[in-house]
Design a protein around this motif. Structure first.
Motif, PDB file in Angstrom:
ATOM      1  N   LEU A  56       7.223  -9.915 -10.023  1.00  0.00           N
ATOM      2  CA  LEU A  56       7.503  -8.329 -10.278  1.00  0.00           C
ATOM      3  C   LEU A  56       8.381  -8.136 -11.422  1.00  0.00           C
ATOM      4  CD1 LEU A  56       7.350  -6.801  -6.788  1.00  0.00           C
ATOM      5  CD2 LEU A  56       5.636  -6.590  -8.430  1.00  0.00           C
ATOM      6  N   SER A  57       9.645  -8.873 -11.479  1.00  0.00           N
ATOM      7  CA  SER A  57      10.468  -8.281 -12.409  1.00  0.00           C
ATOM      8  C   SER A  57      10.248  -9.064 -13.768  1.00  0.00           C
ATOM      9  CB  SER A  57      11.885  -8.628 -11.928  1.00  0.00           C
ATOM     10  OG  SER A  57      12.049 -10.013 -11.539  1.00  0.00           O
ATOM     11  N   GLY A  58       9.721 -10.327 -13.676  1.00  0.00           N
ATOM     12  CA  GLY A  58       9.355 -11.375 -14.850  1.00  0.00           C
ATOM     13  C   GLY A  58       8.239 -11.365 -15.460  1.00  0.00           C
ATOM     14  N   GLY A  59       7.210 -10.603 -14.701  1.00  0.00           N
ATOM     15  CA  GLY A  59       5.543 -11.120 -14.968  1.00  0.00           C
ATOM     16  C   GLY A  59       5.081 -10.519 -16.179  1.00  0.00           C
ATOM     17  N   HIS A  60       5.669  -9.713 -16.939  1.00  0.00           N
ATOM     18  CA  HIS A  60       5.036  -8.745 -17.791  1.00  0.00           C
ATOM     19  C   HIS A  60       4.030  -7.893 -17.454  1.00  0.00           C
ATOM     20  CE1 HIS A  60       7.344 -10.353 -21.325  1.00  0.00           C
ATOM     21  NE2 HIS A  60       7.320 -11.438 -20.660  1.00  0.00           N
ATOM     22  N   LEU A  61       3.868  -7.445 -16.408  1.00  0.00           N
ATOM     23  CA  LEU A  61       2.920  -6.959 -15.570  1.00  0.00           C
ATOM     24  C   LEU A  61       2.595  -5.405 -16.269  1.00  0.00           C
ATOM     25  CD1 LEU A  61       4.186  -7.045 -12.044  1.00  0.00           C
ATOM     26  CD2 LEU A  61       2.749  -8.615 -13.315  1.00  0.00           C
ATOM     27  N   ASP A  62       1.113  -5.348 -16.026  1.00  0.00           N
ATOM     28  CA  ASP A  62       0.701  -3.946 -16.623  1.00  0.00           C
ATOM     29  C   ASP A  62       0.424  -3.007 -15.382  1.00  0.00           C
ATOM     30  OD1 ASP A  62       0.124  -4.568 -19.362  1.00  0.00           O
ATOM     31  OD2 ASP A  62      -1.476  -6.172 -18.502  1.00  0.00           O
ATOM     32  N   ALA A  63       0.221  -3.541 -14.306  1.00  0.00           N
ATOM     33  CA  ALA A  63       0.323  -2.759 -13.018  1.00  0.00           C
ATOM     34  C   ALA A  63       0.430  -3.519 -11.711  1.00  0.00           C
ATOM     35  CB  ALA A  63      -1.310  -2.019 -12.918  1.00  0.00           C
ATOM     36  N   VAL A  64       0.649  -2.723 -10.513  1.00  0.00           N
ATOM     37  CA  VAL A  64       1.172  -3.275  -9.315  1.00  0.00           C
ATOM     38  C   VAL A  64      -0.106  -2.880  -8.414  1.00  0.00           C
ATOM     39  CG1 VAL A  64       2.498  -3.778  -7.546  1.00  0.00           C
ATOM     40  CG2 VAL A  64       3.388  -3.756  -9.746  1.00  0.00           C
ATOM     41  N   LEU A  65      -0.740  -3.787  -7.638  1.00  0.00           N
ATOM     42  CA  LEU A  65      -1.594  -3.045  -6.784  1.00  0.00           C
ATOM     43  C   LEU A  65      -1.100  -2.982  -5.357  1.00  0.00           C
ATOM     44  CD1 LEU A  65      -4.207  -1.978  -7.688  1.00  0.00           C
ATOM     45  CD2 LEU A  65      -5.586  -4.327  -6.734  1.00  0.00           C
ATOM     46  N   HIS A  66      -0.831  -2.079  -4.665  1.00  0.00           N
ATOM     47  CA  HIS A  66      -0.115  -2.361  -3.409  1.00  0.00           C
ATOM     48  C   HIS A  66      -0.818  -1.860  -2.046  1.00  0.00           C
ATOM     49  CE1 HIS A  66       3.343  -2.481  -0.395  1.00  0.00           C
ATOM     50  NE2 HIS A  66       2.910  -1.476   0.018  1.00  0.00           N
ATOM     51  N   GLY A  67      -1.285  -2.878  -1.244  1.00  0.00           N
ATOM     52  CA  GLY A  67      -1.995  -2.563  -0.116  1.00  0.00           C
ATOM     53  C   GLY A  67      -1.297  -1.961   1.001  1.00  0.00           C
ATOM     54  N   THR A  68      -1.709  -0.877   1.835  1.00  0.00           N
ATOM     55  CA  THR A  68      -0.788  -0.443   2.812  1.00  0.00           C
ATOM     56  C   THR A  68      -1.775  -0.087   3.905  1.00  0.00           C
ATOM     57  OG1 THR A  68       0.906   1.073   3.552  1.00  0.00           O
ATOM     58  CG2 THR A  68      -0.817   1.929   1.821  1.00  0.00           C
ATOM     59  N   ARG A  69      -1.196  -0.185   5.121  1.00  0.00           N
ATOM     60  CA  ARG A  69      -1.978   0.325   6.274  1.00  0.00           C
ATOM     61  C   ARG A  69      -1.517   1.447   6.821  1.00  0.00           C
ATOM     62  NH1 ARG A  69      -4.258  -4.333   8.269  1.00  0.00           N
ATOM     63  NH2 ARG A  69      -3.228  -6.439   7.378  1.00  0.00           N
ATOM     64  N   SER A  70      -0.335   2.223   6.276  1.00  0.00           N
ATOM     65  CA  SER A  70       0.041   3.200   6.428  1.00  0.00           C
ATOM     66  C   SER A  70      -1.013   4.441   6.183  1.00  0.00           C
ATOM     67  CB  SER A  70       1.244   3.369   5.725  1.00  0.00           C
ATOM     68  OG  SER A  70       1.805   4.818   5.922  1.00  0.00           O
ATOM     69  N   ALA A  71      -1.081   5.565   6.888  1.00  0.00           N
ATOM     70  CA  ALA A  71      -1.863   6.827   6.644  1.00  0.00           C
ATOM     71  C   ALA A  71      -1.126   7.703   5.675  1.00  0.00           C
ATOM     72  CB  ALA A  71      -2.366   7.277   7.972  1.00  0.00           C
ATOM     73  N   SER A  72       0.106   7.656   5.608  1.00  0.00           N
ATOM     74  CA  SER A  72       0.879   8.546   4.663  1.00  0.00           C
ATOM     75  C   SER A  72       1.413   7.665   3.536  1.00  0.00           C
ATOM     76  CB  SER A  72       1.784   9.184   5.384  1.00  0.00           C
ATOM     77  OG  SER A  72       2.870   8.490   6.036  1.00  0.00           O
ATOM     78  N   LEU A  73       1.856   8.283   2.465  1.00  0.00           N
ATOM     79  CA  LEU A  73       2.428   7.411   1.428  1.00  0.00           C
ATOM     80  C   LEU A  73       3.730   6.447   1.802  1.00  0.00           C
ATOM     81  CD1 LEU A  73       1.480   7.576  -1.446  1.00  0.00           C
ATOM     82  CD2 LEU A  73       3.510   8.572  -1.993  1.00  0.00           C
ATOM     83  N   PRO A  74       3.539   5.379   1.633  1.00  0.00           N
ATOM     84  CA  PRO A  74       4.530   4.229   2.117  1.00  0.00           C
ATOM     85  C   PRO A  74       5.812   4.369   1.108  1.00  0.00           C
ATOM     86  CG  PRO A  74       2.890   3.137   0.989  1.00  0.00           C
ATOM     87  CD  PRO A  74       2.587   4.412   0.908  1.00  0.00           C
ATOM     88  N   ALA A  75       6.728   5.531   1.249  1.00  0.00           N
ATOM     89  CA  ALA A  75       7.982   5.569   0.466  1.00  0.00           C
ATOM     90  C   ALA A  75       8.767   4.392   0.236  1.00  0.00           C
ATOM     91  CB  ALA A  75       8.753   6.808   0.810  1.00  0.00           C
ATOM     92  N   ASP A  76       8.946   3.850   1.359  1.00  0.00           N
ATOM     93  CA  ASP A  76       9.987   2.694   1.568  1.00  0.00           C
ATOM     94  C   ASP A  76       9.459   1.400   0.673  1.00  0.00           C
ATOM     95  OD1 ASP A  76      11.378   4.018   3.126  1.00  0.00           O
ATOM     96  OD2 ASP A  76      11.105   3.061   4.986  1.00  0.00           O
ATOM     97  N   GLU A  77       8.152   1.247   0.798  1.00  0.00           N
ATOM     98  CA  GLU A  77       7.345   0.097   0.147  1.00  0.00           C
ATOM     99  C   GLU A  77       7.478   0.276  -1.470  1.00  0.00           C
ATOM    100  OE1 GLU A  77       3.509  -0.525   2.158  1.00  0.00           O
ATOM    101  OE2 GLU A  77       4.461   0.175   3.855  1.00  0.00           O
ATOM    102  N   LEU A  78       7.126   1.664  -1.763  1.00  0.00           N
ATOM    103  CA  LEU A  78       7.109   1.807  -2.994  1.00  0.00           C
ATOM    104  C   LEU A  78       8.603   1.464  -3.604  1.00  0.00           C
ATOM    105  CD1 LEU A  78       5.061   5.453  -3.646  1.00  0.00           C
ATOM    106  CD2 LEU A  78       4.897   3.140  -4.852  1.00  0.00           C
ATOM    107  N   ALA A  79       9.630   2.159  -3.032  1.00  0.00           N
ATOM    108  CA  ALA A  79      10.934   1.857  -3.469  1.00  0.00           C
ATOM    109  C   ALA A  79      11.368   0.515  -3.536  1.00  0.00           C
ATOM    110  CB  ALA A  79      11.881   2.532  -2.533  1.00  0.00           C
ATOM    111  N   ALA A  80      10.616  -0.317  -2.890  1.00  0.00           N
ATOM    112  CA  ALA A  80      11.005  -1.826  -2.898  1.00  0.00           C
ATOM    113  C   ALA A  80      10.433  -2.375  -4.070  1.00  0.00           C
ATOM    114  CB  ALA A  80      10.391  -2.526  -1.485  1.00  0.00           C
ATOM    115  N   ILE A  81       9.235  -1.711  -4.396  1.00  0.00           N
ATOM    116  CA  ILE A  81       8.680  -2.341  -5.589  1.00  0.00           C
ATOM    117  C   ILE A  81       9.448  -1.927  -6.791  1.00  0.00           C
ATOM    118  CG2 ILE A  81       6.600  -2.133  -7.240  1.00  0.00           C
ATOM    119  CD1 ILE A  81       4.775  -1.916  -4.584  1.00  0.00           C
ATOM    120  N   ARG A  82       9.859  -0.664  -6.976  1.00  0.00           N
ATOM    121  CA  ARG A  82      10.661  -0.199  -7.849  1.00  0.00           C
ATOM    122  C   ARG A  82      11.951  -0.767  -8.250  1.00  0.00           C
ATOM    123  NH1 ARG A  82       7.110   0.936 -10.835  1.00  0.00           N
ATOM    124  NH2 ARG A  82       5.868   2.757 -10.922  1.00  0.00           N
ATOM    125  N   GLU A  83      12.410  -1.586  -7.226  1.00  0.00           N
ATOM    126  CA  GLU A  83      13.654  -2.061  -7.539  1.00  0.00           C
ATOM    127  C   GLU A  83      13.414  -3.117  -8.624  1.00  0.00           C
ATOM    128  OE1 GLU A  83      15.708  -3.788  -4.330  1.00  0.00           O
ATOM    129  OE2 GLU A  83      15.716  -2.036  -3.081  1.00  0.00           O
TER     130      GLU A  83
END
Ligand SMILES: Nc1ncnc2c1ncn2[C@@H]1O[C@H](COP(=O)(O)OP(=O)(O)OP(=O)(O)O)[C@@H](O)[C@H]1O
Ligand SMILES: [Mg+2]
Length: 398
Positions: free
Chosen positions: A52-79
């Motif tokens: 995530l930090s070194g892959g020169h990514l254009d986008a991240v696709l995040h799968g979630t089982r949650s029915a509402s927006l997974p704020a914690d999971e998003l914050a973990a990606i943003r780190e």
């Protein structure tokens, strides 16, 4: 559907995190899609930290089982990355879609979806990112041009200082030269400036870094170029950490058109943070066997680091030296074409000893012309647009 037209597009680099029903199948389809390069996948952002930090990514696709927006999971990606995040959910609700409007999320895709729709959404997200102004910034997204060679004395500092000067003076680009040869940097001395502050003072200063603070630590060169010199003492280098440098480059991008980075011949932490953000890597070669051997090793390391090959430009310095080796031998040893040639010229050491960039000291010298044309080439699309604009009024008059 793949058409002859879209198979020639540069593939989007995607990393997948998380899981939900149908996500594995979607990942498989994306892995086989001609427009997508699926770099990897992990169940959590923490497990995928390196990619995530070194892959020169254009986008991240995040799968979630949650029915509402997974704020914690998003914050973990943003780190680890600022790449756009698309949420893929199997149990999403209209509430999730509403929450996504206010959140740092590029899109929400409720499964099942046709893989083409997902690829379109990814492309759209990366496209809007490239064209969106940086939040709170000037709307700039400066190009980071890193000058590197795994061998000392190949001409990195000569190239970096002159390229940066040419960009500022002749291309009228707001340019920053960053000296990342942290222990023995000599960019300032080659430019004849005596800086009061260096990158060390900036990273140890208290408080959050922003564009105004950065401006307070740079030194102006007479060409208009801003310089952030290397620390004055070698032992201060270690305080310039990977994280600090990453932040520094992000901030610099908001206020400069171009950031030219001079380097040392090592892949240390700050260098890796720079590579993660580098748009063009000028890899310096010369007509000598040890340099070629080390360049081949460096190219292998860059591949291991997933550095995109299309961002590498080989620069052949002292290209006219008669030393029993030809340009085509360099090209076959490296498996890459030489993009820029810089001739050897007595004017260079003379200018270095005067503390003046050769592009100013000897404007007409071949070496100066070569570096100026390199500077012009860094913004080719815009150059064409500028020319077009210049032609238009004449057209309108006729
Ligand atoms: N094209 C050239 N023509 C003539 N001399 C050159 C040319 N390029 C570099 N030099 C000379 O080689 C010397 C070394 O160049 P430079 O300091 O840019 O190398 P470097 O790769 O930055 O070295 P280091 O790894 O030590 O930082 C300079 O002092 C300069 O005089
Ligand atoms: Mg140097």
């Amino acid at each position: 559907m793949s058409t002859p037209e879209n198979t020639h597009r540069e593939r989007v680099r995607v990393y997948a995190t998380g899981s939900c029903e149908g996500f594995e199948k979607l990942r498989e389809s994306l892995a086989g899609h001609p427009e997508v390069e699926l770099i990897g996948a992990s169940a959590s952002a923490a497990e995928g930290a390196a990619a995530l930090s070194g892959g020169h990514l254009d986008a991240v696709l995040h799968g979630t089982r949650s029915a509402s927006l997974p704020a914690d999971e998003l914050a973990a990606i943003r780190e680890h990355t600022r790449a756009p995040v698309l949420i893929v959910a199997s149990a999403g609700s209209s509430r999730m879609l509403e929450q996504a409007l206010d959140a740092d999320v590029a899109d929400v895709l409720l499964l099942p979806q046709l893989v083409e729709n997902v690829v379109f959404a990814i492309r759209k997200a990366t496209h809007s990112r490239a064209h969106a102004p940086a939040a709170g910034g000037s709307g700039r997204h400066g190009r980071i041009v890193t000058v590197f060679s795994p061998k000392g004395g190949t001409g990195k500092t000569v190239t970096a200082t002159n390229l940066a000067t040419a960009l500022a003076k002749f291309e009228q680009r707001k340019t920053l030269l960053l000296d990342l040869d942290l222990q023995f940097g000599d960019a300032a001395i080659m430019l004849g400036i005596e800086p009061e502050k260096t990158i060390y003072d900036l990273v140890v200063a208290p408080g959050e870094l922003d564009t105004e603070k950065l401006a307070g630590y740079t030194t102006k060169h007479l060409s208009g170029l801003d310089v952030l010199p290397a620390p004055l003492r070698p032992e201060d280098a270690e305080l310039v950490t990977e994280a600090k440098l990453g932040r520094l480059l992000e901030v610099a991008r908001e206020s400069y058109d171009c950031i030219v980075v001079d380097t040392s011949p090592f892949f240390h932490g700050p260098m890796l943070a720079t590579l993660d953000r580098t748009d063009e890597l000028l890899l310096l070669s010369s007509l000598d066997v040890p340099t070629l051997k080390n360049l081949r090793l460096a190219l292998q390391t860059l591949e291991l680091l997933s550095f995109p090959k299309q961002r590498i430009r080989i620069v052949l310095n002292r290209s006219n030296s008669k030393v029993g080796m030809k340009q085509n031998e360099v090209e076959s040893a490296l498996g890459m074409k030489v993009r820029y040639e810089v001739p050897s010229d007595r004017a260079v050491p003379l200018a270095v000893n005067r503390g003046k960039p050769v592009v100013l000291d000897e404007e007409g010298a071949d070496v100066s012309r070569a570096i100026r044309s390199m500077a012009k080439n860094l913004f080719p699309v815009e150059e064409a647009a500028k020319k077009q604009r210049r032609l238009l009024p004449a057209f309108a008059r006729s």
